[in-house]
Design a protein around this motif. Sequence first.
Motif, mmCIF file in Angstrom:
data_model
loop_
_atom_site.group_PDB
_atom_site.id
_atom_site.type_symbol
_atom_site.label_atom_id
_atom_site.label_comp_id
_atom_site.label_asym_id
_atom_site.label_seq_id
_atom_site.Cartn_x
_atom_site.Cartn_y
_atom_site.Cartn_z
ATOM 1 N N TYR A 39 0.820 -1.217 0.000
ATOM 2 C CA TYR A 39 0.000 0.000 0.000
ATOM 3 C C TYR A 39 0.854 1.267 0.000
ATOM 4 O O TYR A 39 0.451 2.295 -0.564
ATOM 5 N N HIS A 76 -9.093 -12.143 1.856
ATOM 6 C CA HIS A 76 -9.560 -10.910 2.493
ATOM 7 C C HIS A 76 -9.596 -9.784 1.459
ATOM 8 O O HIS A 76 -8.959 -9.889 0.397
ATOM 9 N N CYS A 78 -8.959 -6.320 -0.632
ATOM 10 C CA CYS A 78 -7.802 -5.507 -1.004
ATOM 11 C C CYS A 78 -8.322 -4.276 -1.742
ATOM 12 O O CYS A 78 -9.337 -4.345 -2.430
ATOM 13 N N TRP A 213 -15.413 -1.375 5.427
ATOM 14 C CA TRP A 213 -14.047 -1.917 5.479
ATOM 15 C C TRP A 213 -13.066 -0.948 4.837
ATOM 16 O O TRP A 213 -11.987 -0.669 5.396
ATOM 17 N N LEU A 214 -13.405 -0.415 3.664
ATOM 18 C CA LEU A 214 -12.504 0.499 2.963
ATOM 19 C C LEU A 214 -12.251 1.752 3.792
ATOM 20 O O LEU A 214 -11.104 2.192 3.928
ATOM 21 N N ASN A 216 -12.401 2.198 6.998
ATOM 22 C CA ASN A 216 -11.556 1.901 8.153
ATOM 23 C C ASN A 216 -10.131 1.547 7.736
ATOM 24 O O ASN A 216 -9.161 1.925 8.415
ATOM 25 N N HIS A 217 -9.998 0.851 6.620
ATOM 26 C CA HIS A 217 -8.675 0.526 6.093
ATOM 27 C C HIS A 217 -7.891 1.805 5.776
ATOM 28 O O HIS A 217 -6.718 1.939 6.153
ATOM 29 N N ARG A 221 -4.435 4.110 7.783
ATOM 30 C CA ARG A 221 -3.231 4.600 7.099
ATOM 31 C C ARG A 221 -3.169 6.124 7.077
ATOM 32 O O ARG A 221 -2.306 6.702 6.430
#
Length: 263
Positions: A39, A76, A78, A213-214, A216-217, A221
Amino acid sequence: MGADEVFAAAQLIAHARTQRTPLGALPPQLQPQDEAAGYEIQREVHWLLAEQAADFAGYKIGCTSKVMQDYLGIPHPCAGGVFARGIHESGVALRTADFVRVGVECEIAVRLKHDLLPLDAPFTMDRVADAIGDCHAAIEIVDDRYVRWETLGAPTLIADDFFAAGCVLGPALPGAAVPDLAAVQGRAIINGTLVGEGAGTDVLGHPIHALAWLANHLAARGDGLEAGQLVLTGSLVKTVWLGAGDRVRMELDGLGVVEAAFV
């Protein structure tokens, strides 16, 4: 990886992508050893591509359904980037020569009306649902731009935006006017033949769960989602690889139809 290695890896990936040269394994010292490093390289790839007038427009989420997790061998989700020049309206004709090996996926896309910023994390499904403006039936365009993707590993695929090559969008529908996205039934039709079916529940149980999910992902970062950005929530069907002359139609109940030709 140090900053110099991250940037050097991003340069190799961006060059291969813009030249449509199949990407093989990166030099050992530039290979991301984990997804976090992937990432970091991806972020630099985005900056390099943006310098070439490819305005960043949002994100795609890959591996949100079991069929895609099994196909790619990655259990999972990506994330990858989407650029404005790769977004098209239904009915577009695209050249297969502009891709290395083009494929399509059947997706539910959402466009945000509110920011989802790191300081507001963690995000629940209810919170991200409130940020959805419009929804679209969508064809995600993917490109197998690799010598052999099976040998590269998830970190390198993530660094190169996880096959992302754009999308084709059906008409926008206000989020409040669409059915429960989990109940949406989708069909992929190539040259008039049904080649795949799936449902919104196949996407992490609910497409809005994928959006959460996105958010929080990205927040983990230090990044966020912005109003106006597009998110492709994940494919309802296994990727379909195309050839010149193929005509694609995705039907998503309650969201409409989206079509494209590949010439």
